[in-house]
Write an enzyme that holds these catalytic residues in place. Structure first.
Site, PDB file in Angstrom:
ATOM      1  CD  GLU A  14      44.490  43.982  40.704  1.00 36.75           C
ATOM      2  OE1 GLU A  14      43.883  45.053  41.202  1.00 36.75           O
ATOM      3  OE2 GLU A  14      44.431  43.225  39.770  1.00 36.75           O
ATOM      4  CE1 TYR A  32      34.419  41.622  43.362  1.00 44.29           C
ATOM      5  CE2 TYR A  32      36.217  39.983  43.173  1.00 44.29           C
ATOM      6  CZ  TYR A  32      35.461  41.212  42.791  1.00 44.29           C
ATOM      7  OH  TYR A  32      36.315  42.148  41.961  1.00 44.29           O
ATOM      8  CD  GLN A  43      39.723  47.333  49.111  1.00 41.11           C
ATOM      9  OE1 GLN A  43      40.698  48.263  48.781  1.00 41.11           O
ATOM     10  NE2 GLN A  43      39.103  47.036  47.781  1.00 41.11           N
ATOM     11  CD  GLU A  66      47.499  44.216  36.700  1.00 38.99           C
ATOM     12  OE1 GLU A  66      46.340  43.968  36.166  1.00 38.99           O
ATOM     13  OE2 GLU A  66      48.234  43.229  37.091  1.00 38.99           O
ATOM     14  CD  GLU A 136      38.158  39.389  38.563  1.00 40.15           C
ATOM     15  OE1 GLU A 136      38.983  39.964  39.133  1.00 40.15           O
ATOM     16  OE2 GLU A 136      38.225  38.902  37.199  1.00 40.15           O
TER      17      GLU A 136
END
Length: 240
Positions: A14, A32, A43, A66, A136
């Site tokens: 990724e 985030y 996106q 991935e 994250e």
């Protein structure tokens, strides 16, 4: 994600580093921190970088990615829309761009096989915490539950178009067991015995391993019993 090394395989992870640095902008972190504001540009960048990976040239006989442009649209973009993080207009822009790309005769997005590493959301959250990626650290369990459900809808229930046969692997195991599972399924994943253990489900072929084969068969059996009961009830209703 555990990605073992096999000869003749080009592994494309990724492209997180690209998302972290779009000409100096960390879109992953911004998304985030303020998803309402930055989910759309993030996106858009995800679809672009995934498209680059799909079209990346390699001298290897097999290219293993991935995630993909398909999972980006059917799972991540879909979730942003359902949870009302992005507006309907933003969703349409992303969807129309996706449809143009996947239906273009000038762009090769052909996929031979999808390997679904099916992981329970709680286990995925544990791994995210262990990975320690700064952007994250605030991901809630509910977000992972929503993505888990969408992956099932796409790859197991075919609510979205599945681009290729699917291998389903129980990915709740630890690293050593996962590597053993990869090795066991190598001949199927790398097209040496793919005709083995095929089950047709809607418009997708799901290749089952030992972990989920009995469970799926049992579900199919129970569904058949349920349909028989419904038919009997319907028949009795007509007779009355």
């Amino acid at each position: 994600m555990v990605l073992p090394k096999f000869d003749g395989v080009c592994v494309l992870k990724e492209p997180v580093d690209k998302w972290r640095n779009v000409n100096g902008h960390n879109l992953l972190q911004l998304m985030y921190q303020d998803p309402k504001r930055y989910a759309m540009p993030f996106q858009s960048n995800v679809q672009l970088t995934m498209l680059e990976l799909h079209n990346k040239k390699t001298s290897k006989s097999i290219k293993l990615m991935e995630r993909s442009i398909f999972s980006a649209r059917y799972c991540f973009v879909e979730n942003l829309y359902r949870s009302e993080v992005i507006e309907a207009s933003e969703f349409e822009v992303l969807s129309q761009w996706f449809e143009y790309v996947v239906n273009s005769s000038d762009i090769d997005l052909e996929v031979d096989l999808v390997v679904y590493l099916r992981t329970e959301p709680e286990k995925a959250l544990d791994r995210i915490k262990a990975r320690g990626r700064g952007e994250e650290n605030s991901i809630p369990l509910q977000y992972l539950q929503e993505l888990h459900r969408l992956h099932d809808e796409w790859l197991l229930e075919s609510k979205f178009k599945v681009p290729a046969p699917v291998v389903v692997i129980n990915a709740n195991q630890d690293k050593e067991l996962m590597l053993a599972e990869y090795n066991k399924l190598e001949s199927i994943i790398f097209n040496k015995s793919r005709e083995k253990a095929l089950v047709l489900k809607n418009n997708a072929k799901i290749i089952l391993n030992e972990i989920n084969e009995n469970q799926v068969k049992e579900n199919i059996k129970e569904k058949g019993k349920e349909n028989q009961i419904k038919e009997k009830i319907k028949k009795n209703g007509k007779e009355n």
